[in-house]
Scaffold this motif. Structure first.
Motif, PDB file in Angstrom:
ATOM      1  N   GLN A   1      22.676  54.962  39.763  1.00  0.00           N
ATOM      2  CA  GLN A   1      22.609  53.530  40.069  1.00  0.00           C
ATOM      3  C   GLN A   1      23.219  53.282  41.441  1.00  0.00           C
ATOM      4  O   GLN A   1      24.258  53.853  41.789  1.00  0.00           O
ATOM      5  CB  GLN A   1      23.372  52.732  39.009  1.00  0.00           C
ATOM      6  CG  GLN A   1      23.314  51.230  39.172  1.00  0.00           C
ATOM      7  CD  GLN A   1      24.271  50.517  38.236  1.00  0.00           C
ATOM      8  OE1 GLN A   1      25.419  50.234  38.584  1.00  0.00           O
ATOM      9  NE2 GLN A   1      23.811  50.241  37.018  1.00  0.00           N
ATOM     10  N   LEU A   2      22.571  52.441  42.209  1.00  0.00           N
ATOM     11  CA  LEU A   2      23.088  52.008  43.507  1.00  0.00           C
ATOM     12  C   LEU A   2      23.191  50.494  43.495  1.00  0.00           C
ATOM     13  O   LEU A   2      22.217  49.791  43.221  1.00  0.00           O
ATOM     14  CB  LEU A   2      22.168  52.461  44.639  1.00  0.00           C
ATOM     15  CG  LEU A   2      22.483  51.887  46.034  1.00  0.00           C
ATOM     16  CD1 LEU A   2      23.859  52.361  46.515  1.00  0.00           C
ATOM     17  CD2 LEU A   2      21.399  52.274  47.035  1.00  0.00           C
ATOM     18  N   ARG A   3      24.401  49.986  43.787  1.00  0.00           N
ATOM     19  CA  ARG A   3      24.621  48.542  43.862  1.00  0.00           C
ATOM     20  C   ARG A   3      25.114  48.189  45.255  1.00  0.00           C
ATOM     21  O   ARG A   3      26.130  48.714  45.720  1.00  0.00           O
ATOM     22  CB  ARG A   3      25.658  48.098  42.827  1.00  0.00           C
ATOM     23  CG  ARG A   3      25.825  46.590  42.748  1.00  0.00           C
ATOM     24  CD  ARG A   3      26.915  46.204  41.765  1.00  0.00           C
ATOM     25  NE  ARG A   3      28.243  46.515  42.280  1.00  0.00           N
ATOM     26  CZ  ARG A   3      29.385  46.356  41.593  1.00  0.00           C
ATOM     27  NH1 ARG A   3      29.322  45.918  40.352  1.00  0.00           N
ATOM     28  NH2 ARG A   3      30.552  46.650  42.127  1.00  0.00           N
ATOM     29  N   VAL A   4      24.401  47.311  45.919  1.00  0.00           N
ATOM     30  CA  VAL A   4      24.774  46.845  47.262  1.00  0.00           C
ATOM     31  C   VAL A   4      25.160  45.377  47.154  1.00  0.00           C
ATOM     32  O   VAL A   4      24.364  44.551  46.687  1.00  0.00           O
ATOM     33  CB  VAL A   4      23.620  47.020  48.260  1.00  0.00           C
ATOM     34  CG1 VAL A   4      24.050  46.521  49.641  1.00  0.00           C
ATOM     35  CG2 VAL A   4      23.191  48.475  48.333  1.00  0.00           C
ATOM     36  N   ARG A   5      26.377  45.060  47.597  1.00  0.00           N
ATOM     37  CA  ARG A   5      26.854  43.674  47.563  1.00  0.00           C
ATOM     38  C   ARG A   5      27.315  43.230  48.935  1.00  0.00           C
ATOM     39  O   ARG A   5      27.944  43.997  49.667  1.00  0.00           O
ATOM     40  CB  ARG A   5      28.040  43.536  46.606  1.00  0.00           C
ATOM     41  CG  ARG A   5      27.682  43.418  45.142  1.00  0.00           C
ATOM     42  CD  ARG A   5      28.927  43.222  44.290  1.00  0.00           C
ATOM     43  NE  ARG A   5      28.584  42.920  42.905  1.00  0.00           N
ATOM     44  CZ  ARG A   5      29.472  42.755  41.935  1.00  0.00           C
ATOM     45  NH1 ARG A   5      30.765  42.849  42.211  1.00  0.00           N
ATOM     46  NH2 ARG A   5      29.079  42.483  40.703  1.00  0.00           N
ATOM     47  N   TYR A   6      26.998  41.976  49.241  1.00  0.00           N
ATOM     48  CA  TYR A   6      27.643  41.303  50.363  1.00  0.00           C
ATOM     49  C   TYR A   6      28.498  40.186  49.787  1.00  0.00           C
ATOM     50  O   TYR A   6      28.047  39.426  48.919  1.00  0.00           O
ATOM     51  CB  TYR A   6      26.631  40.716  51.347  1.00  0.00           C
ATOM     52  CG  TYR A   6      27.286  39.796  52.353  1.00  0.00           C
ATOM     53  CD1 TYR A   6      28.067  40.318  53.375  1.00  0.00           C
ATOM     54  CD2 TYR A   6      27.182  38.415  52.230  1.00  0.00           C
ATOM     55  CE1 TYR A   6      28.709  39.475  54.279  1.00  0.00           C
ATOM     56  CE2 TYR A   6      27.812  37.562  53.125  1.00  0.00           C
ATOM     57  CZ  TYR A   6      28.576  38.105  54.153  1.00  0.00           C
ATOM     58  OH  TYR A   6      29.230  37.284  55.029  1.00  0.00           O
ATOM     59  N   GLU A   7      29.746  40.069  50.293  1.00  0.00           N
ATOM     60  CA  GLU A   7      30.631  39.014  49.810  1.00  0.00           C
ATOM     61  C   GLU A   7      31.294  38.311  50.985  1.00  0.00           C
ATOM     62  O   GLU A   7      31.639  38.942  51.991  1.00  0.00           O
ATOM     63  CB  GLU A   7      31.706  39.588  48.874  1.00  0.00           C
ATOM     64  CG  GLU A   7      31.127  40.171  47.595  1.00  0.00           C
ATOM     65  CD  GLU A   7      32.183  40.526  46.567  1.00  0.00           C
ATOM     66  OE1 GLU A   7      33.364  40.145  46.785  1.00  0.00           O
ATOM     67  OE2 GLU A   7      31.852  41.167  45.565  1.00  0.00           O
ATOM     68  N   ASN A   8      31.492  37.011  50.808  1.00  0.00           N
ATOM     69  CA  ASN A   8      32.186  36.204  51.808  1.00  0.00           C
ATOM     70  C   ASN A   8      33.244  35.375  51.090  1.00  0.00           C
ATOM     71  O   ASN A   8      32.908  34.590  50.196  1.00  0.00           O
ATOM     72  CB  ASN A   8      31.191  35.296  52.549  1.00  0.00           C
ATOM     73  CG  ASN A   8      31.822  34.604  53.736  1.00  0.00           C
ATOM     74  OD1 ASN A   8      32.669  33.725  53.581  1.00  0.00           O
ATOM     75  ND2 ASN A   8      31.406  35.004  54.935  1.00  0.00           N
ATOM     76  N   TRP A   9      34.504  35.573  51.461  1.00  0.00           N
ATOM     77  CA  TRP A   9      35.626  34.853  50.849  1.00  0.00           C
ATOM     78  C   TRP A   9      36.199  33.890  51.881  1.00  0.00           C
ATOM     79  O   TRP A   9      36.650  34.299  52.958  1.00  0.00           O
ATOM     80  CB  TRP A   9      36.734  35.815  50.425  1.00  0.00           C
ATOM     81  CG  TRP A   9      36.324  36.877  49.446  1.00  0.00           C
ATOM     82  CD1 TRP A   9      35.090  37.088  48.915  1.00  0.00           C
ATOM     83  CD2 TRP A   9      37.169  37.889  48.900  1.00  0.00           C
ATOM     84  NE1 TRP A   9      35.115  38.165  48.063  1.00  0.00           N
ATOM     85  CE2 TRP A   9      36.374  38.672  48.035  1.00  0.00           C
ATOM     86  CE3 TRP A   9      38.519  38.204  49.042  1.00  0.00           C
ATOM     87  CZ2 TRP A   9      36.884  39.756  47.330  1.00  0.00           C
ATOM     88  CZ3 TRP A   9      39.036  39.283  48.346  1.00  0.00           C
ATOM     89  CH2 TRP A   9      38.224  40.044  47.492  1.00  0.00           C
ATOM     90  N   ASP A  10      36.232  32.632  51.547  1.00  0.00           N
ATOM     91  CA  ASP A  10      36.725  31.600  52.471  1.00  0.00           C
ATOM     92  C   ASP A  10      37.856  30.827  51.800  1.00  0.00           C
ATOM     93  O   ASP A  10      37.635  30.135  50.805  1.00  0.00           O
ATOM     94  CB  ASP A  10      35.568  30.675  52.851  1.00  0.00           C
ATOM     95  CG  ASP A  10      35.989  29.588  53.830  1.00  0.00           C
ATOM     96  OD1 ASP A  10      36.843  29.875  54.691  1.00  0.00           O
ATOM     97  OD2 ASP A  10      35.468  28.466  53.731  1.00  0.00           O
ATOM     98  N   ASN A  11      39.081  30.968  52.318  1.00  0.00           N
ATOM     99  CA  ASN A  11      40.275  30.263  51.821  1.00  0.00           C
ATOM    100  C   ASN A  11      40.640  30.641  50.380  1.00  0.00           C
ATOM    101  O   ASN A  11      41.140  29.800  49.623  1.00  0.00           O
ATOM    102  CB  ASN A  11      40.079  28.734  51.890  1.00  0.00           C
ATOM    103  CG  ASN A  11      39.885  28.243  53.299  1.00  0.00           C
ATOM    104  OD1 ASN A  11      40.410  28.825  54.247  1.00  0.00           O
ATOM    105  ND2 ASN A  11      39.135  27.174  53.453  1.00  0.00           N
ATOM    106  N   LEU A  12      40.447  31.893  50.005  1.00  0.00           N
ATOM    107  CA  LEU A  12      40.653  32.260  48.603  1.00  0.00           C
ATOM    108  C   LEU A  12      42.120  32.442  48.224  1.00  0.00           C
ATOM    109  O   LEU A  12      42.599  31.825  47.281  1.00  0.00           O
ATOM    110  CB  LEU A  12      39.880  33.546  48.264  1.00  0.00           C
ATOM    111  CG  LEU A  12      38.598  33.281  47.448  1.00  0.00           C
ATOM    112  CD1 LEU A  12      37.613  32.452  48.265  1.00  0.00           C
ATOM    113  CD2 LEU A  12      37.957  34.581  47.017  1.00  0.00           C
TER     114      LEU A  12
END
Length: 460
Positions: free
Chosen positions: A31-42
């Motif tokens: 299995q290959l999982r590709v994620r993009y994440e953006n955290w703003d003021n977390l």
């Protein structure tokens, strides 16, 4: 990544060749999982961005899994699975270790599943699972309210528990599980194939990922009973011991609880769970007393367009009264994972760091009514929308004033949207967006927080 495939493929080829020579059944997968994440003021709701670890984040993460399921006979089987999850940071947060790439975290290659299944040994009415295993999917306990994530320090790279599970079969569909497990701050039981960086114990310890806040031991028994066709009845008892580690004190905790599901009709049901916690902090003898639970009414409308499902719910987790001699804060045990949302887990870090260490997701001190709607506008498309109103049971005391007001109880409003799409049998996609608008539980200058995730998952 090249070394991961070299080691992983070599190991699975060895297992494949060996099992083939022995004429064993097996199933190899990946299995290959590709994620993009953006955290703003977390982490601090934008109130303190001086520390690198508090800065906003924009990054890719690439999780690769390779596994082999080997069946020796109708009673005995073995599973082994390897995983790694490199990350690429694009700022403003960057990796903080010396001598390493500030953008790229090469991660390590770990054995995240290695267990032996033995069904009905000696013709006894029980099954055994021995080794490193997940409590997910069909092996989940209830909705994962107390036990789901054994390794919260590495996010969703792994979920495993080092455990022995015995499932006793009673009459009909009724069963009782007996489980003993041991979790450690870093993995001391199995080697990692490709050592990672070392950053003096923040994320990595001696070139291994930090997995938990303390060394943890637990025993629990969990029953699943069906006294009526419309009723599921799940009583349980958990014992958990947390060892002293750094500034986190040693403690033990007993948990007595019950989960139930009642179906009024095929399309209308209620789900609820309640647990009472009691124990002690070992160093000073402080009593621990806490309560936690939830209740959801769920109604489906299969004859409506998009087949919507409506959920009305309420979550309660007791908080510590700073004016009492006891500690009433709810302990999430092994469920420091995104439960009803993802964003709030990170805002808990500074609030609970004396108990959680540098790992977010210590759910406690919460009252949360919510509404959720699931619907499917297209055959392969599912949408979830949710509004959650968050309150604290107790005010904070002596918490960092740049983030907390230390006098309010209204945490704020959270909005969640998740879209899942099945493009093919092998490729899935997901888009998740959350917005949190803080209120008087936090400082006046607290800013709105945003969480964005886009994901592609390829199974082969």
């Amino acid at each position: 990544m090249k070394k991961f495939f070299m080691y992983g493929v070599s190991g699975l080829l060895f297992l494949s060749t060996t099992s083939s020579l022995l004429a064993l059944d097996q199933q190899i997968g990946a299995q290959l999982r590709v994620r993009y994440e953006n955290w703003d003021n977390l982490f601090t709701l934008g109130t303190n961005t001086q520390k690198n670890s508090f800065k906003d984040r924009s990054f890719f993460r690439f999780r690769v899994m390779l596994w082999d399921d080997i069946k020796f006979n109708n009673q005995t089987s073995l599973r082994i699975r390897l995983v790694t999850e490199p990350k690429y940071q694009m700022g403003p947060y960057y990796n903080g270790w010396k001598g390493g790439d500030k953008h790229f975290d090469q991660d390590e290659v770990v054995i995240d599943n290695l267990y032996l299944d033995i069904k009905r040994p000696f013709a006894l009415p029980l099954d055994l699972r021995i080794g490193r295993q997940d409590f997910l999917g069909p092996d989940m306990y209830g909705e994962g309210f107390l036990i789901l994530e054994g390794t919260p320090g590495d996010g969703t790279r792994t979920f495993y528990f080092n455990a022995i599970r015995a499932r006793l079969y009673l009459c009909g569909p009724n069963t009782i599980d007996f489980v003993v497990l041991k979790q450690t701050v870093r993995d001391i039981y199995l080697p990692n194939i490709h050592p990672a960086y070392d950053d003096n114990g923040k994320l990595y310890i001696k070139h291994k990922k930090r997995l938990t806040s303390t060394n943890e031991f637990a025993f629990f028994t969990y029953g699943r009973f069906k006294p009526h066709a419309n009723l599921d009845f799940e009583p349980y008892y958990f014992y958990k011991k947390e060892e002293k580690y750094e500034k986190i004190p040693a403690s033990y905790l007993h948990n007595v609880g019950l989960r139930g599901v009642y179906r009024f009709t095929k399309d209308f049901k209620v789900r609820a769970e309640l647990v009472h916690q009691f124990g002690e902090y070992s160093a000073n003898g402080t009593d621990r007393r806490a309560w936690g639970g939830y209740a959801f009414l769920e109604k489906s409308f299969p004859n409506f367009p998009a087949k919507p499902t409506l959920e009305l719910g309420y979550v309660y987790l007791s908080g510590d009264d700073p004016n009492s001699k006891k500690d009433e804060a709810f302990n999430p045990l092994f469920s420091r994972n995104p439960n009803w949302n993802e964003l709030i887990a990170y805002t808990y870090l500074l609030e609970t760091i004396d108990k959680s260490g540098p790992i977010p997701g210590y759910w406690t001190n919460l009252k949360m009514p919510m509404i959720r709607v699931n619907f499917s506008p297209l055959k392969n498309l599912k949408v979830l929308l949710s509004y959650q109103k968050l309150y604290a049971n107790e005010k904070t005391k002596n918490k960092p004033s740049y983030m907390f007001s230390n006098h309010g109880k209204n945490r704020g409003d959270l909005y969640v949207g998740i879209v899942n799409c099945s493009f093919t049998k092998s490729i899935d996609g997901m888009l998740q967006y959350e917005i949190f608008d803080p209120d008087d539980f936090y400082a006046k200058n607290a800013k709105t927080a945003h969480f964005l995730r886009a994901q592609l998952l390829y199974k082969f």
